[in-house]
Design a protein around this motif. Structure first.
Motif, PDB file in Angstrom:
ATOM      1  N   ALA A   1       8.741  -2.028   5.565  1.00 39.75           N
ATOM      2  CA  ALA A   1       8.650  -3.443   5.866  1.00 39.75           C
ATOM      3  C   ALA A   1       9.645  -3.845   6.796  1.00 39.75           C
ATOM      4  CB  ALA A   1       8.645  -4.054   4.334  1.00 39.75           C
ATOM      5  N   ILE A   2      10.694  -3.651   6.230  1.00 33.62           N
ATOM      6  CA  ILE A   2      11.990  -4.205   7.176  1.00 33.62           C
ATOM      7  C   ILE A   2      12.050  -3.867   8.659  1.00 33.62           C
ATOM      8  CG2 ILE A   2      14.383  -4.151   7.306  1.00 33.62           C
ATOM      9  CD1 ILE A   2      14.639  -4.024   4.151  1.00 33.62           C
ATOM     10  N   VAL A   3      11.616  -2.334   8.797  1.00 35.92           N
ATOM     11  CA  VAL A   3      11.618  -1.858  10.191  1.00 35.92           C
ATOM     12  C   VAL A   3      10.529  -2.377  10.883  1.00 35.92           C
ATOM     13  CG1 VAL A   3      11.123   0.252  11.739  1.00 35.92           C
ATOM     14  CG2 VAL A   3      12.760   0.148   9.780  1.00 35.92           C
ATOM     15  N   LEU A   4       9.387  -2.809  10.443  1.00 36.99           N
ATOM     16  CA  LEU A   4       8.263  -3.382  11.169  1.00 36.99           C
ATOM     17  C   LEU A   4       8.514  -4.708  11.283  1.00 36.99           C
ATOM     18  CD1 LEU A   4       5.229  -1.612   9.316  1.00 36.99           C
ATOM     19  CD2 LEU A   4       5.958  -1.442  11.641  1.00 36.99           C
ATOM     20  N   GLU A   5       9.018  -5.246  10.321  1.00 35.88           N
ATOM     21  CA  GLU A   5       9.201  -6.877  10.486  1.00 35.88           C
ATOM     22  C   GLU A   5      10.458  -7.170  11.602  1.00 35.88           C
ATOM     23  OE1 GLU A   5       7.382  -9.345   8.696  1.00 35.88           O
ATOM     24  OE2 GLU A   5       8.582 -10.732  10.051  1.00 35.88           O
ATOM     25  N   ALA A   6      11.203  -6.308  11.650  1.00 39.10           N
ATOM     26  CA  ALA A   6      12.592  -6.343  12.830  1.00 39.10           C
ATOM     27  C   ALA A   6      11.811  -6.340  14.042  1.00 39.10           C
ATOM     28  CB  ALA A   6      13.452  -5.300  12.622  1.00 39.10           C
ATOM     29  N   LEU A  24      11.168   3.529   0.429  1.00 39.58           N
ATOM     30  CA  LEU A  24      10.267   3.748   1.728  1.00 39.58           C
ATOM     31  C   LEU A  24       9.591   2.628   1.743  1.00 39.58           C
ATOM     32  CD1 LEU A  24       9.459   6.148   3.458  1.00 39.58           C
ATOM     33  CD2 LEU A  24       7.498   6.526   1.844  1.00 39.58           C
ATOM     34  N   ALA A  25       8.834   2.019   0.998  1.00 42.72           N
ATOM     35  CA  ALA A  25       8.105   0.871   1.280  1.00 42.72           C
ATOM     36  C   ALA A  25       8.887  -0.308   1.731  1.00 42.72           C
ATOM     37  CB  ALA A  25       7.426   0.549   0.025  1.00 42.72           C
ATOM     38  N   ALA A  26      10.012  -0.682   1.119  1.00 44.63           N
ATOM     39  CA  ALA A  26      10.831  -1.660   1.741  1.00 44.63           C
ATOM     40  C   ALA A  26      11.423  -1.266   2.996  1.00 44.63           C
ATOM     41  CB  ALA A  26      11.988  -2.029   0.649  1.00 44.63           C
ATOM     42  N   GLY A  27      11.955   0.083   3.253  1.00 49.01           N
ATOM     43  CA  GLY A  27      12.556   0.334   4.507  1.00 49.01           C
ATOM     44  C   GLY A  27      11.395   0.150   5.526  1.00 49.01           C
ATOM     45  N   ILE A  79       1.042  -1.297   0.057  1.00 51.52           N
ATOM     46  CA  ILE A  79       0.051   0.045  -0.167  1.00 51.52           C
ATOM     47  C   ILE A  79       0.616   1.153  -0.012  1.00 51.52           C
ATOM     48  CG2 ILE A  79      -1.800   1.194   1.465  1.00 51.52           C
ATOM     49  CD1 ILE A  79      -2.752  -1.375   2.425  1.00 51.52           C
ATOM     50  N   ILE A  80       1.825   1.293   0.891  1.00 56.70           N
ATOM     51  CA  ILE A  80       2.790   2.333   0.763  1.00 56.70           C
ATOM     52  C   ILE A  80       3.660   2.470  -0.582  1.00 56.70           C
ATOM     53  CG2 ILE A  80       5.091   2.955   1.731  1.00 56.70           C
ATOM     54  CD1 ILE A  80       4.279   1.813   4.307  1.00 56.70           C
ATOM     55  N   TYR A  81       3.757   1.600  -1.171  1.00 53.62           N
ATOM     56  CA  TYR A  81       4.361   1.631  -2.439  1.00 53.62           C
ATOM     57  C   TYR A  81       3.447   2.118  -3.582  1.00 53.62           C
ATOM     58  CZ  TYR A  81       6.465   0.632  -7.006  1.00 53.62           C
ATOM     59  OH  TYR A  81       6.922   0.905  -8.070  1.00 53.62           O
ATOM     60  N   VAL A  82       2.218   1.770  -3.633  1.00 54.34           N
ATOM     61  CA  VAL A  82       1.450   2.101  -4.530  1.00 54.34           C
ATOM     62  C   VAL A  82       0.937   3.900  -4.247  1.00 54.34           C
ATOM     63  CG1 VAL A  82      -1.136   2.014  -5.124  1.00 54.34           C
ATOM     64  CG2 VAL A  82       0.038   0.040  -4.831  1.00 54.34           C
ATOM     65  N   MET A  83       1.070   4.144  -2.939  1.00 56.84           N
ATOM     66  CA  MET A  83       0.680   5.617  -2.569  1.00 56.84           C
ATOM     67  C   MET A  83       1.668   6.462  -2.847  1.00 56.84           C
ATOM     68  SD  MET A  83      -2.072   5.291   0.783  1.00 56.84           S
ATOM     69  CE  MET A  83      -2.482   6.870   0.688  1.00 56.84           C
ATOM     70  N   THR A  84       3.058   5.971  -2.556  1.00 49.45           N
ATOM     71  CA  THR A  84       4.258   7.094  -2.687  1.00 49.45           C
ATOM     72  C   THR A  84       4.904   6.927  -3.982  1.00 49.45           C
ATOM     73  OG1 THR A  84       5.564   5.496  -1.196  1.00 49.45           O
ATOM     74  CG2 THR A  84       4.176   7.402  -0.406  1.00 49.45           C
ATOM     75  N   LYS A  85       4.814   5.304  -4.548  1.00 51.08           N
ATOM     76  CA  LYS A  85       5.641   5.050  -5.758  1.00 51.08           C
ATOM     77  C   LYS A  85       7.185   5.129  -5.360  1.00 51.08           C
ATOM     78  CE  LYS A  85       2.272   4.926  -9.080  1.00 51.08           C
ATOM     79  NZ  LYS A  85       1.698   4.015  -8.636  1.00 51.08           N
ATOM     80  N   ASN A  86       7.540   5.028  -4.182  1.00 51.47           N
ATOM     81  CA  ASN A  86       8.893   4.840  -3.444  1.00 51.47           C
ATOM     82  C   ASN A  86       9.177   3.482  -3.034  1.00 51.47           C
ATOM     83  OD1 ASN A  86      11.326   5.383  -2.247  1.00 51.47           O
ATOM     84  ND2 ASN A  86      10.801   7.562  -1.564  1.00 51.47           N
TER      85      ASN A  86
END
Lengths: 357, 289
Positions: free
Chosen positions: B217-222, B212-215, B202-209
């Motif tokens: 995801a990684i932070v939340l998963e960690a 940011l999306a991967a970052g 969703i973050i990727y679709v909204m910001t096309k970044n």
């Protein structure tokens, strides 16, 4: 009054408005001219605060539209491309709602609405549902809404689109009337409209401002070529010979006249602005080819517009589609210069091409 | 704000929508009231609210589908947002109009316990009945805010209605769904990982970044893995808890039993406030992108 500095609006990768800078002064009618998709509506939507800008500043009466929107919006009346009307209301109810929305004091509301309905001539339909009104009346209700509160600036986006000729004339008269007391900005892709109403024209193409001047000045400096159309009786070859004998004629087209039998229609262009009529008259008279009709065509605002919007656009852009049926300016100029060297072939070729029109 | 409120309210009663809403709500409750309270003589009016929460699935979309979507389709929002009015005022005016339309049948419901007094004065507990009516009003208010928000996302009334129905349906069944969710830590880990992936998309679709999306995801998963490693028990049953957040309807139960449940009041008011806020944000975002 309105100051626009480096205004840019991007939709993803597409730049709708590109670094636009201009100033609107008090008490004039400004025409915002450009082909469809040039960014006129986007710019107007930004000036009125409907959408935000990617970068740049818009100042209205000293108030930044993005920083102090409520104060800036107070001095603007806006009629968008599609009038923002509620179909389930009557014009009177609608105007009352809009007046309240624009925070017009209650005591002034009733008289103001009455006065505006008189000016926009919608009194006789004020109690009919808006959805049952004709397009011309809907447009007027939209204009009436923009006039509410008598804001200093009235912005009208394509106010005459989709109206019949009679309605167009009425709306234009109305706009001229409004222009006497307000600063008006109107957008249009119809040139005759802008040249008829506006004191000042801003031509925009692909989001860029390509020219801004008084309508008369815009055409003047582009009037270095004169085109002429005539109908001549006689033999085709002879007519061609006469025209070839004229050094100032840079290119010409001959085709059979549709109205007169045995006559030929001739269109020609000359390289400079000198008046050719006398010379041509004498030349044709000498070779016993009577001229039935002769008319100089001045460069219209239309030509100025096409030249301005085309020169600065890239091939895939919208301006191109607007005149896809016509040959490109560059190609035409080339043909014109070649015409001097090999006039016979050239006329044949261009003649055929023009014949299609 | 007042101008928009008045216009909106009037629009509901110049079209059949307002009447339809009120009539249907009163009809459904009337059936239960007649059958349970009048015919069987059961002296507890609030009880039927537990059974009629399903009406919101149908009624809320009917009322809210046009409220923002229609403005966008007719481009009348250009009038609203170029007028010297704040977006918050526009949204609040509309929300208050929704609440007013909804308050009309609820006020009529306040007469029902009075009617029941004819059955026997000491049988009916009036405070209890009015607390349950208050709960019913708050539940509707929260549902209407959700509908308002969804209507602001699209310019199609039909899409707004369908989406609102689906969202309310999921909320409606979320308490039942929660019972089927495995409560083990590993299941929770998998579930939250899936949720993080969805959030990243969703973050990727909204910001096309991508970064940011991967970052994110990684932070939340960690963070999730850290919780998992540090204290497994924290995750136990957490999925069911998450579902219960969305369970709007069953918070009504306490009201019905005559308890003025402050956490539920706060919950309903927060849901309403949050979705009004999100509506404003959705409109602002569209104006600036």
């Amino acid at each position: 009054m309105i100051e626009i500095k480096h205004l840019t609006k991007k939709y993803g990768d597409h730049t709708a408005v590109d670094d636009l800078t201009f100033t609107v002064k008090k008490g004039q009618i400004y025409g915002f001219l450009g082909p469809n998709g040039a960014g006129k509506s986007t710019t107007m939507n930004m000036i009125t605060g409907y959408i935000g800008a990617t970068s740049g500043d818009i100042t209205i009466n000293g108030y930044d539209i993005f920083e102090e929107p409520e104060l800036a919006k107070k001095s603007i009346g806006y009629l968008p491309e599609q009038p923002p009307l509620y179909m389930d209301m009557t014009p009177y109810e609608y105007l009352r709602f809009a007046a309240e929305l624009k925070k017009i004091p209650k005591s002034a509301r009733k008289n103001m609405i009455q006065e505006i309905m008189e000016r926009t001539m919608i009194l006789d339909v004020k109690d009919r549902l808006i959805k049952n009104l004709s397009k011309g009346y809907k447009q007027r209700v939209g204009i009436a809404q923009a006039l509410l509160g008598y804001p200093e600036i009235i912005i009208l986006d394509e106010p005459t689109v989709g109206l019949d000729p009679k309605q167009i004339i009425e709306i234009r008269d109305l706009i001229r009337e409004i222009g006497k007391q307000h600063t008006v900005i109107l957008s249009s892709h119809i040139l005759s409209e802008v040249s008829a109403i506006c004191d000042y024209v801003l031509i925009i193409s692909n989001g860029k401002l390509v020219a801004s001047d008084k309508p008369a000045n815009l055409t003047r400096h582009l009037r270095d070529t004169v085109s002429m159309s005539m109908t001549v009786l006689g033999d085709r070859n002879q007519i061609q010979k006469v025209l070839e004998g004229q050094a100032q004629v840079s290119s010409f087209w001959i085709r059979e006249s549709a109205q007169e039998t045995g006559a030929w229609d001739v269109d020609l262009k000359s390289g400079d602005s000198a008046d050719l009529r006398e010379k041509l008259f004498n030349a044709f008279a000498e070779s016993k080819c009577p001229i039935l009709k002769m008319q100089t065509e001045e460069m219209s605002l239309e030509d100025a517009f096409l030249e301005l919007t085309e020169e600065k656009t890239e091939p895939e852009d919208t301006a191109e589609t607007e005149r896809a049926s016509e040959p490109e300016d560059g190609a035409e100029a080339e043909r014109a210069s070649e015409a001097e060297e090999t006039p016979a072939d050239q006329t044949e070729e261009t003649g055929r091409q023009e014949g299609g029109n | 704000m007042l101008a928009i409120y008045k216009r909106e309210l009037k629009a509901y009663f110049t079209s059949p929508m307002g009447y339809l809403f009120i009539a249907f709500l009163l009809f459904v409750i009337g059936i239960y009231f007649t059958a349970v309270n009048l015919v069987q003589g059961y002296p507890w009016f609030g009880f039927i609210f537990i059974n009629v929460t399903f009406v919101f699935l149908i009624l809320v979309p009917i009322l809210t589908m046009r409220i923002m979507a229609e403005e966008r389709r007719q481009k009348t929002d250009q009038l609203l947002f170029t007028a010297p009015v704040k977006v918050v005022d526009v949204v609040l005016g509309k929300y208050l109009a929704l609440l007013t339309v909804y308050a009309i049948p609820v006020l009529l419901l306040c007469l029902y316990p009075v009617l029941m007094l004819t059955l026997g004065k000491d049988m009916v507990s009036m405070p209890m009945e009015y607390v349950s009516i208050l709960g019913f009003f708050l539940l509707g208010a929260a549902n209407l805010a959700i509908g308002l928000f969804i209507s602001s996302l699209t310019e199609s009334q039909v899409l707004a209605a369908v989406l609102t129905f689906l969202v309310l349906l999921v909320c409606y069944f979320s308490s039942s769904l929660a019972q089927f969710v495995p409560s083990s830590e590993n299941a929770a880990l998998l579930f939250f990982t899936a949720l993080i992936i969805v959030a990243a998309v969703i973050i990727y679709v909204m910001t096309k970044n991508v970064f940011l999306a991967a970052g994110a995801a990684i932070v939340l998963e960690a963070a999730l893995l850290a919780v998992y490693a540090a204290n497994k028990e924290l995750l136990q049953g957490s999925v069911a808890k998450l579902f219960s957040i969305f369970d709007i309807s069953s918070r009504l139960d306490n009201f019905v039993y005559g308890i003025l449940d402050l956490t539920a009041v706060v919950y309903y008011l927060s849901v309403a406030g949050l979705f009004v806020f999100l509506t404003v944000q959705a409109i602002q975002k569209r104006r600036w992108s």
